[in-house]
Design an enzyme around this catalytic site. Structure first.
Site, PDB file in Angstrom:
ATOM      1  N   GLN A  65       0.771  -1.232  -0.076  1.00 34.99           N
ATOM      2  CA  GLN A  65       0.175   0.049   0.055  1.00 34.99           C
ATOM      3  C   GLN A  65       0.895   1.376  -0.092  1.00 34.99           C
ATOM      4  O   GLN A  65       0.354   2.364   0.707  1.00 34.99           O
ATOM      5  CB  GLN A  65      -0.936   0.044   1.106  1.00 34.99           C
ATOM      6  N   SER A  66       2.032   1.146  -0.776  1.00 32.53           N
ATOM      7  CA  SER A  66       2.962   2.439  -0.922  1.00 32.53           C
ATOM      8  C   SER A  66       2.191   3.677  -1.558  1.00 32.53           C
ATOM      9  O   SER A  66       1.978   3.522  -2.578  1.00 32.53           O
ATOM     10  CB  SER A  66       4.227   1.926  -1.461  1.00 32.53           C
ATOM     11  N   ASN A  67       2.089   4.646  -0.821  1.00 32.16           N
ATOM     12  CA  ASN A  67       1.664   5.987  -1.471  1.00 32.16           C
ATOM     13  C   ASN A  67       2.837   6.385  -2.374  1.00 32.16           C
ATOM     14  O   ASN A  67       2.492   6.921  -3.492  1.00 32.16           O
ATOM     15  CB  ASN A  67       1.525   6.967  -0.373  1.00 32.16           C
ATOM     16  N   ALA A  99       5.053   4.543  -3.997  1.00 31.43           N
ATOM     17  CA  ALA A  99       4.923   3.593  -5.442  1.00 31.43           C
ATOM     18  C   ALA A  99       3.841   4.206  -6.184  1.00 31.43           C
ATOM     19  O   ALA A  99       4.159   4.342  -7.313  1.00 31.43           O
ATOM     20  CB  ALA A  99       4.727   2.069  -5.198  1.00 31.43           C
TER      21      ALA A  99
END
Ligand SMILES: *Cc1c(COP(=O)(O)O)cnc(C)c1O
Length: 327
Positions: A74-76, A78
């Site tokens: 859930q990387s913002n 990325a």
């Protein structure tokens, strides 16, 4: 090694008063201001845009045609790397922790929408993610592409430059600013603010992404700051980590609800809700006092709320029925 930034976001971001939240925290109504870095524009917004302007600027200067980066599922960061690639006509490969198969909600849905390709690295630590990213870059080069690796969270000396600019905006927007409160993940955001405003003015709330976050902040800030920066003089709270990065804590849940119900302001479960819980703790223990100007940096992350099953369940608990049925 200072290239020019590539414009990606909408700046300066606004600063808004938050009088009802201020009072709920134990401050005076005019003490608290929100720096809306969730409103940076591109790709759903968030703090990573300011850093990407510099890191992607460097990648373009090297002639890259593909952006590669690493992160949690859930990387913002990325997600926003994928958005930046789309905006600039580049390809993106996101090297993510975990395995495919889980529901592609939240940030993952947006990664797909932006056309990024995903490479799943399994249940690895950051060193494992970096190895997987090196492997992805090698394969891309073998296929004739020109990949540029954007560091974890976009953080480094280059990315931190984007937050020097945010500090300069705050200097102009909030006279007599005493404390800027910000979530501390990979460290570049706090580092830039520290370089612009000084170690005494920035309170970082660790979210548990790094083993030694203060060392990372000092390393990124030192080359950009007019004064010497040492890890020991940074204001860092580590009391909001709980059981780890992705695990919703009780204080963060309360902070989510408090911001939503006092100001209609939506925080995210991993970063900004922890940061607000940290501000609440700082007021309780006297590190932040009434009568002083405090800025809370809203660094974004809304897609992460929808990608976090515990946070969605927590938000649903607040839905009270007015009536089972009307007519
Ligand atoms: C990445 C992130 C942060 C932390 O910023 P760092 O520069 O990694 O310390 C804070 N808030 C949100 C919403 C983020 O995505």
């Amino acid at each position: 090694m200072s290239h020019s930034p590539v414009p990606l976001g909408t700046f300066p971001t606004p600063v808004e008063p938050a009088p009802r939240l201020a009072v709920a925290l134990g401050l005076e109504p005019t003490d608290l201001w929100i720096k809306r870095d969730d409103l940076t524009g591109l790709g759903g917004g968030g703090n990573k845009i300011r850093k990407l302007e510099w890191t992607v600027g460097a990648a373009l200067a090297e002639g890259a045609d593909t952006l590669v980066t690493t992160g949690a599922a859930q990387s913002n960061h990325a997600r926003l790397t994928a958005a930046a690639a789309a905006r600039l006509g580049l390809a993106a490969v996101l090297v993510l922790r975990g395995a495919p198969g889980a529901a592609r909600s939240g940030n993952l849905a947006l990664d797909g929408l932006f056309g990024a390709r995903l490479a799943w690295a399994g249940d690895v630590d950051q060193a494992g993610l970096d190895l997987a990213a090196a492997e992805v870059c090698a394969r891309l080069r073998a296929d004739g592409a020109r990949p540029a690796l954007i560091p974890f969270g976009g953080s480094g000396v280059a990315g931190a430059r984007g937050y020097v600019r945010c500090g300069e905006e705050l200097d102009a927007q909030v006279p007599e600013l005493r404390t800027v409160v910000v979530a501390l993940g990979s460290g570049g955001t706090m580092a830039g603010l520290v370089a612009a405003l000084g170690t005494g003015s920035v309170l970082g709330v660790d979210v548990g992404a790094l083993a030694d976050p203060a060392a990372a902040v000092a390393r990124f800030a030192a080359p950009l700051a007019p004064q010497e920066v040492t890890a020991g003089e940074l204001r860092v709270r580590r009391d909001q980590v709980g059981r780890g990065y992705a695990v919703l804590t009780g204080p963060a849940s309360e902070a989510l609800r408090l911001a939503a119900r006092t100001e209609g302001l939506v925080l995210d479960p991993v970063y900004t809700a922890r940061a607000l819980a940290g501000l609440r703790a700082a007021v309780a223990d006297g590190d932040v006092r009434p009568g002083e100007k405090t800025v809370f940096v809203h660094t974004g992350g809304l897609p992460g709320l929808f990608g976090h099953p515990d946070a969605v369940a927590f938000a649903e608990q607040g839905a009270a029925e007015f009536a089972d049925r009307v007519n």
